[in-house]
Enzyme design. Structure first.
Site, PDB file in Angstrom:
ATOM      1  N   ASP A  75       0.800  -1.229   0.000  1.00 36.19           N
ATOM      2  CA  ASP A  75       0.000   0.000   0.000  1.00 36.19           C
ATOM      3  C   ASP A  75       0.830   1.274   0.000  1.00 36.19           C
ATOM      4  OD1 ASP A  75       0.948   0.071   2.611  1.00 36.19           O
ATOM      5  OD2 ASP A  75      -1.004  -0.301   3.547  1.00 36.19           O
ATOM      6  N   ASP A 130       0.391 -10.979   6.235  1.00 35.35           N
ATOM      7  CA  ASP A 130       0.037 -10.274   5.003  1.00 35.35           C
ATOM      8  C   ASP A 130       1.352  -9.883   4.329  1.00 35.35           C
ATOM      9  OD1 ASP A 130      -1.707  -9.192   3.148  1.00 35.35           O
ATOM     10  OD2 ASP A 130      -2.159  -7.392   4.309  1.00 35.35           O
TER      11      ASP A 130
END
Length: 241
Positions: free
Chosen positions: A34, A146
């Site tokens: 991100d 993640d």
């Protein structure tokens, strides 16, 4: 070359990891990138006072002791560093970073800790990856890793549009990211190798299961992130790039 030498080259950085103490069990993986400042880059997140490195919009180290706000906060200008992309050590071992949530632990326990993941499903079944916890995922389940992979999807937040001119929802799907290796060709140069890694060493695996155990952080990871816990010895075993 002797068989013993071949075995030694095939297992870099793993020989000294078995002595690592801490969390272990079975877990799950997802993927993301991100571009936001990782949460372990804020002050007072580790027992050593050392933080995960963060970078400017131009991908330069900030060396600000965690003071700069995240680019995912209003007015912030700290981003994820491109050198926190995964890379292959050899055909069966890789290193990288992940947002983490460990059952029964807190962020101050897992920030900058390293975990050896053994993949248990998909095309990477049997391969190993050592990841350092650089971030905490607010939407992760227990024992969830993640994996930080360029092009893996921005998830809840997106600073990649501001930093690199990515599409408004990031590259590819918001969750999951791009779907082919060819899409990596159009990535910023600093992120290409990490993007290719997903389709090469990782075999395009889609959220494989893992078994995991906490281990000493490899020196090669610490050298890139700048973070180490005070009770975590560095594994100095040489790597084969």
């Amino acid at each position: 070359m002797q068989l013993t030498t071949l075995i030694a080259l095939a297992l870099p950085a793993l020989a000294g990891l078995a002595s690592g103490q801490g969390a272990s069990g079975s877990g799950q993986t997802t993927r993301y990138w991100d571009c936001c400042k990782p949460s372990c880059g804020w002050s007072a997140k580790t027992n050593s006072g050392k933080l995960i490195g963060t970078c400017s919009k131009n991908d330069q180290p900030l060396n600000d002791n965690g003071a700069t706000a995240s680019a995912c906060d209003n007015g912030g200008s700290a981003y994820m560093c491109s050198n926190q992309s995964p890379w292959a050590v050899n055909d069966t071992v890789s290193y990288g970073w992940a947002a983490v949530r460990i059952n029964g632990q807190t962020e101050t326990t897992w920030c900058c800790a390293c975990y050896e993941l053994t993949f248990t499903s998909g095309p990477v079944s049997g391969k190993k990856m050592v990841v350092q916890a650089s971030n905490t995922g607010g939407d992760l389940g227990n024992n969830h890793f993640d994996l930080a992979i360029p092009g893996g999807g921005v998830g809840l937040f997106n600073a990649c549009t501001n930093q690199y001119g990515a599409p408004s929802s990031g590259w590819g799907a918001q969750y999951g990211g791009i779907s082919s290796r060819a899409e990596c060709d159009g990535f910023p140069e600093a992120l290409k190798d990490g993007c290719y890694w997903r389709f090469d060493w990782f075999g395009g695996a889609d959220n494989p299961g893992v078994s995991f155990k906490q281990v000493a952080c490899p020196a090669a990871i610490v050298a890139k992130s700048g973070c180490q816990r005070s009770n975590d010895a560095i594994d100095e075993t040489p790597t084969q790039d």
